[in-house]
Write a protein that holds these residues in place. Structure first.
Motif, PDB file in Angstrom:
ATOM      1  N   GLN A  21       0.822  -1.213   0.000  1.00  0.00           N
ATOM      2  CA  GLN A  21       0.000   0.000   0.000  1.00  0.00           C
ATOM      3  C   GLN A  21       0.849   1.253   0.000  1.00  0.00           C
ATOM      4  OE1 GLN A  21      -1.690  -1.242   3.575  1.00  0.00           O
ATOM      5  NE2 GLN A  21      -3.446  -2.304   2.683  1.00  0.00           N
ATOM      6  N   LYS A 118      -3.532  -3.758   8.820  1.00  0.00           N
ATOM      7  CA  LYS A 118      -4.549  -2.788   8.421  1.00  0.00           C
ATOM      8  C   LYS A 118      -4.351  -1.391   9.003  1.00  0.00           C
ATOM      9  CE  LYS A 118      -8.397  -5.969   7.535  1.00  0.00           C
ATOM     10  NZ  LYS A 118      -8.582  -5.552   6.125  1.00  0.00           N
ATOM     11  N   THR A 166      -9.688  -1.873   3.062  1.00  0.00           N
ATOM     12  CA  THR A 166      -9.370  -2.669   1.877  1.00  0.00           C
ATOM     13  C   THR A 166      -7.900  -2.420   1.530  1.00  0.00           C
ATOM     14  OG1 THR A 166      -9.906  -0.954   0.255  1.00  0.00           O
ATOM     15  CG2 THR A 166     -11.737  -2.313   1.049  1.00  0.00           C
ATOM     16  N   LYS A 167      -7.394  -3.092   0.528  1.00  0.00           N
ATOM     17  CA  LYS A 167      -5.989  -2.971   0.179  1.00  0.00           C
ATOM     18  C   LYS A 167      -5.631  -1.584  -0.349  1.00  0.00           C
ATOM     19  CE  LYS A 167      -5.079  -7.850  -0.834  1.00  0.00           C
ATOM     20  NZ  LYS A 167      -4.648  -8.829  -1.872  1.00  0.00           N
ATOM     21  N   LYS A 168      -6.608  -0.868  -0.929  1.00  0.00           N
ATOM     22  CA  LYS A 168      -6.289   0.396  -1.585  1.00  0.00           C
ATOM     23  C   LYS A 168      -6.942   1.621  -0.958  1.00  0.00           C
ATOM     24  CE  LYS A 168      -5.269  -1.587  -6.110  1.00  0.00           C
ATOM     25  NZ  LYS A 168      -5.486  -1.484  -7.579  1.00  0.00           N
ATOM     26  N   TYR A 221      -6.902   7.158  -1.593  1.00  0.00           N
ATOM     27  CA  TYR A 221      -6.901   5.950  -2.424  1.00  0.00           C
ATOM     28  C   TYR A 221      -5.473   5.664  -2.854  1.00  0.00           C
ATOM     29  CZ  TYR A 221      -8.043   2.741  -6.242  1.00  0.00           C
ATOM     30  OH  TYR A 221      -8.105   1.646  -7.075  1.00  0.00           O
TER      31      TYR A 221
END
Length: 223
Positions: A21, A118, A166-168, A221
């Motif tokens: 990320q 996370k 989420t990942k992004k 994002y």
């Protein structure tokens, strides 16, 4: 042995996903928008204002990003007419409204520290350059108008936490830790074809620690 390999592979995958990320070569894209409408007195019109500020950053190395934020703000109170009594006679008093807008440029650097898969801690350091101008609008009783100009320069340090549901997508919680601002303020009035400077001064403000706490929430994002 196979179970150990599977567990080790899973842990490596989580670590790589967390680092991906904010790894070198990635971008972050985000911003903020706010709108406010308030009425301080029943006889005065509402003051409506909004601010919009997109930002983009690029990771020049793992967990370290540089970027730029550009913000625009606008507020307006429309002119109005107030009716009063003067020696028993109705009196019409015209009051001018006010319009103000500003442009702000904020180059920044950020460094992230992984807390878990996370959650990341980050420190953000930015410079601020602002130009804010305002002027009266509409008629007024004295047939005169006024305006203001405020140029500002500053430095801001803001730590925070980035949560990745989420990942992004990152939801960020941050607050100011240090805030230094220099303001160059001037105001003027115009009557007919004559403009007069009514005030002109420069001030420096430095805030550090508890006095600077201003919690904020943002969304970025990562791609």
């Amino acid at each position: 042995m196979n179970k150990k390999l599977i567990i080790a592979a899973a842990l490596c995958g989580l670590a790589l996903g967390s680092r991906a990320q904010t790894e070198k070569g990635n971008f972050l894209l985000g911003g903020n928008f706010s709108f406010n409408s308030n009425k301080t007195d029943e006889k005065y019109p509402r003051t409506n204002s909004f601010t919009i500020g997109p930002q983009i950053g690029y990771f020049i190395s793992d967990n370290f990003a540089i970027g730029l934020k550009i913000a625009y703000g606008y507020s307006r109170q429309k002119p109005f007419v107030e009716y009063t009594q003067n020696e028993g006679q109705p009196f019409r008093y015209a009051r001018s409204g006010y319009r103000e807008e500003g442009l702000y440029i904020n180059p920044f650097v950020r460094y992230y520290v992984n807390l878990n898969t996370k959650l990341k801690f980050f420190g953000a350091f930015s410079a601020t350059i602002g130009d804010q101008r305002g002027k009266s609008i509409g008629e007024n009783q004295n047939n005169s108008f006024y305006g203001t100009q405020n140029k500002s320069y500053g430095l801001i340090l803001a730590p925070g936490l980035a949560f990745f549901p989420t990942k992004k997508l990152a939801i960020e919680f941050s607050t100011l830790l240090l805030n230094y601002q220099r303001y160059k303020w001037s105001s003027y009035s115009i009557t007919g074809n004559r403009q007069v400077i009514t005030d002109d001064f420069t001030t420096d403000n430095l805030y550090f620690g508890v006095s600077t706490i201003q919690p904020s929430i943002g969304i970025n994002y990562h791609f």
